[in-house]
Structures are given as structure tokens and as C-alpha cells.
Write an enzyme that holds these catalytic residues in place. Structure first.
Site, PDB file in Angstrom:
ATOM      1  N   GLU A  45      -5.728   9.555   2.736  1.00  0.00           N
ATOM      2  CA  GLU A  45      -6.386   9.392   4.079  1.00  0.00           C
ATOM      3  C   GLU A  45      -7.559  10.759   4.385  1.00  0.00           C
ATOM      4  OE1 GLU A  45      -4.562   8.457   7.946  1.00  0.00           O
ATOM      5  OE2 GLU A  45      -3.191   7.119   7.114  1.00  0.00           O
ATOM      6  N   HIS A 270       1.810  13.865   9.129  1.00  0.00           N
ATOM      7  CA  HIS A 270       2.847  13.729   7.966  1.00  0.00           C
ATOM      8  C   HIS A 270       3.189  14.863   7.476  1.00  0.00           C
ATOM      9  CE1 HIS A 270       2.972   9.224   6.814  1.00  0.00           C
ATOM     10  NE2 HIS A 270       2.256   9.529   7.992  1.00  0.00           N
TER      11      HIS A 270
END
Length: 395
Positions: A45, A270
Site C-alpha cells: 500500500e 496494520h
């Protein structure tokens, strides 16, 4: 002779405009990695090329070699940094990547897949696979078949490209927890080892903390944290070594602090994962466990079942799309000349025409693409099952 691999992976949540505190977090990630002992880094990402170039510039001393995998509309978001020379690179894009009309999910626009960097360390080759599977999003998982096929494609890709590497490492946001069908496909077919199991068997620790929606992460959903404070362990580093080598897990876990130093937020939504692996070169030839064959046969049977159920669901959806689209088309055709001549009527006709085109496109072109992708995956898995049914392929 020994080789120490210090691998780091993180889903950076680097969506321009949308991701909170993106600039500060990317800077903090770059600052950490520039000082950390990691010699292989896999990031997901990193959607902005400027962020990748920023990271590349700040890591050029400790990690001078890097590669960004371009794909899709937005880019795959995947990049790898290495202390050693990246000799070869390759990207395999999955045929099923979500739906184009699910703009708020965005997976289709990323053109997701699995990236391979073959790294040369002295006379040894290390295959580093960086990937990011489709997210689940809801309890009613409409992307399960997509993710199962992505997992199988990933497993086959690793299995077929592992030779002649001495060590293979798969790192990334797999969006699947240990025990899930997708995780079993990825780990069992290419015989990838989960170091979390080895490290916790060794030190006697209990259940490992999750990497997503963990109570220690500032971006975690408060409602999910209440029900499961540890969150899900969906970000992984898995490895496989050549039968003549031995691997020892020295350290495994999240190397980052809960918050960026001096800030109130975490490095990403995360948690990171790091693995320190000591590889010893021996002349002994290890034998694979025969029971692994039976375990994977069960896994492949379950995957086939999921995909077959998806083809039935897609057939039903096709009928719904075409029926709805046809009814709207018939209505528009039959109402010609009856609409009042004003702006509101013109806008309504345009909207209804757009909806009609959407349903017809979804029931024809898109349905065909999804069905063919499912058939391709099913065909490959059924061939795999049939060809190995009476063969001891783990010998």
C-alpha cells in the site's frame, strides 16, 4: 557457513488524501528503516510513487537496491528494498481482483498480484515474494472465491519459481489468518513455514498478537477491539529453505513501537512483522513429511468447492443483472414520446440509461471475465488434484 536474514514487512496504508497522517507516517517508517538492522524490506500500500521515491532516497545507504511493482490504474502498492543486489524481478497480476464498480474498496484499481525479486547474496540466491491479497471487508465475504484463487495462484507461482533459489521468503498482507483456506493454500503447496509457530513453540509464549485491529494500534476500530483485543494475524512472513539447508528462527514479532515517537498515532493501521532467520548451509538432505500430502488434498478440495459455489452464484447474478437491465431498457423504449419536455425528465432518463447500461455490462462483459477467471482457476486446481491423486508428490 551461515547467512542471517532480517526481514521486515508492513502494510503502510499509504492512500493519498484518504489515509490519515500519511506524510508523517511515511517519514517515520523511512526514519525507522534507515536505522534498523533489516536487510530485506517488503512494503504494501505504497500507492504514491512520490512516497516510494522518498523511501528509496532515505534508505539508499542501508538498503541500496529496491524495486517498485507498477500495475493497474493506481499501481500495485508493492515495493521491495534490499541490502544485496536484486538480480531479477517479475510481477504476476491476478485475473480476479474484486469489482470495478466497488470504487470504495479500490482493489480492482490497484491491479493486485505477487511481485518476485530474486536477490543475489554472494553465491546464494534468495527469492523474495511481496504480495497483498484482496481484503474481506464484510462478514458476508463476497470476495472469498477471489481471494481463494489469488491464494492458489500465489502458491503455484511460488512453487514453480522457487528453483534455483536457496531461500524463498513470502511477505505481505495476506488478508487471511492461520487456519483459513487461503492461508493453507499459500503455506501448504510450496511448503512455506510460519515462523510464528516455531518461535512460540521455542519460547513457550501463548497466542500471538494480531497485526490488524489490535488494541495497541491507534487506527483500530474500537468496536472490533472490544470483541477481540488482539485483532487478527493477517500480515505474514513465511519462508522455505532448500533441503540441504537448515533454518533457525532467531527472532520474530512486531519491531515497531505502538506509536510514532513524539506522536499520538501508530506507523500504520496494520502492525509490522519482522523475522530474523539464521540459515546454515549443510550437506544433509531433509525429507518432507508424507502427512503434508493428505493435508493439502483436503485444502485443495475445499478450495474447489468454494469456487464451484461461486460459479453457481455468478450464474444467478447474471440472470438478475440481465433481467433488470432488460426491464429498464424495455421501459425506456416503451416510454419514448411520453416523457414531459423538461430538465428533470431529461436527468431521469440519463440516470436510468446509465443504470441500464451498468446492469447489461455487469451481466455480459464483466460476468464473462469473472466466470472465465474462475473456470481457469478451477481447471488448474482440478488438474493439480487429479494429477497427484495417486502420486507421492511430496517424496
Amino acid at each position: 557457513m551461515e547467512l542471517t536474514l532480517n526481514v521486515f514487512t508492513l502494510n503502510c496504508w499509504g492512500i493519498p488524501v484518504i489515509s490519515k497522517n500519511r506524510k508523517e507516517r511515511i517519514e517515520a517508517i523511512a526514519d525507522y528503516l534507515s536505522k534498523a538492522p533489516h536487510n530485506i524490506v517488503c512494503l504494501q500500500e505504497v500507492w504514491s510513487e512520490k512516497d516510494y521515491l522518498y523511501l528509496k532516497e532515505h534508505l539508499r545507504i542501508n538498503l541500496p537496491f529496491s524495486h517498485y511493482f507498477y500495475s493497474g490504474v493506481l499501481g500495485s502498492g508493492l515495493c521491495v528494498f534490499s541490502k544485496w543486489l536484486i538480480q531479477d524481478v517479475f510481477f504476476h497480476q491476478w485475473p480476479l481482483n474484486g469489482y470495478i464498480h466497488k470504487i470504495h474498496h479500490g482493489d480492482w484499481f490497484g491491479g493486485k498480484g505477487i511481485g518476485l525479486c530474486r536477490i543475489k547474496c554472494n553465491d546464494r540466491l534468495i527469492n523474495v515474494y511481496c504480495t497483498h491479497l484482496h481484503a474481506e471487508y464484510n462478514v458476508d465475504d463476497i470476495y472469498l472465491a477471489h481471494r481463494v484463487l489469488q491464494a492458489y495462484s500465489t502458491a503455484e507461482f511460488v512453487n514453480l519459481t522457487t528453483p534455483p533459489a536457496d531461500v524463498s521468503i513470502l511477505a505481505g498482507d495476506l488478508n487471511t489468518a492461520p487456519g483459513d483456506i487461503s492461508f493453507r493454500l499459500i503455506s501448504q503447496l510450496p511448503s512455506l513455514v510460519d515462523p510464528c509457530i516455531l518461535s512460540h513453540c521455542k519460547d513457550g509464549a501463548v497466542k500471538p498478537a494480531g497485526t490488524c485491529d489490535n488494541i495497541n494500534n491507534s487506527y483500530s476500530d474500537p468496536e472490533l477491539v472490544k470483541t477481540c483485543p488482539e485483532g487478527k494475524r493477517i500480515d505474514h512472513i513465511l519462508f522455505n529453505v532448500h533441503p540441504t539447508l537448515e533454518a533457525d528462527v532467531v527472532n520474530f514479532g512486531n519491531p515497531l513501537e505502538d506509536r510514532v515517537p513524539g506522536k499520538t498515532f501508530s506507523y500504520s493501521d496494520h502492525n509490522a512483522v519482522a523475522l530474523e532467520l539464521k540459515v546454515k548451509f549443510t550437506e544433509k538432505l531433509k525429507q518432507r513429511q508424507q502427512s503434508a500430502e493428505e493435508r493439502f488434498q483436503e485444502t485443495i478440495d475445499e478450495a474447489i468447492k468454494i469456487c464451484k459455489e461461486a460459479t453457481i452464484a455468478i450464474t444467478s447474478t447474471k440472470k438478475l443483472f440481465l433481467t433488470t437491465g432488460s426491464l429498464i431498457f424495455i421501459f425506456l423504449l416503451g416510454s419514448v414520446g411520453f416523457w414531459p419536455n423538461n430538465l428533470i425528465s431529461d436527468v431521469l432518463k440519463i440516470i436510468m440509461t446509465g443504470i441500464c447500461m451498468y446492469y447489461i455490462t455487469m451481466g455480459t462483459l464483466w460476468n464473462k471475465i469473472e466466470m472465465n477467471s474462475l473456470k481457469a482457476g478451477l481447471s488448474a486446481m482440478e488438474n493439480f488434484r487429479t494429477s497427484r491423486r495417486d502420486v507421492k508428490w511430496f517424496d
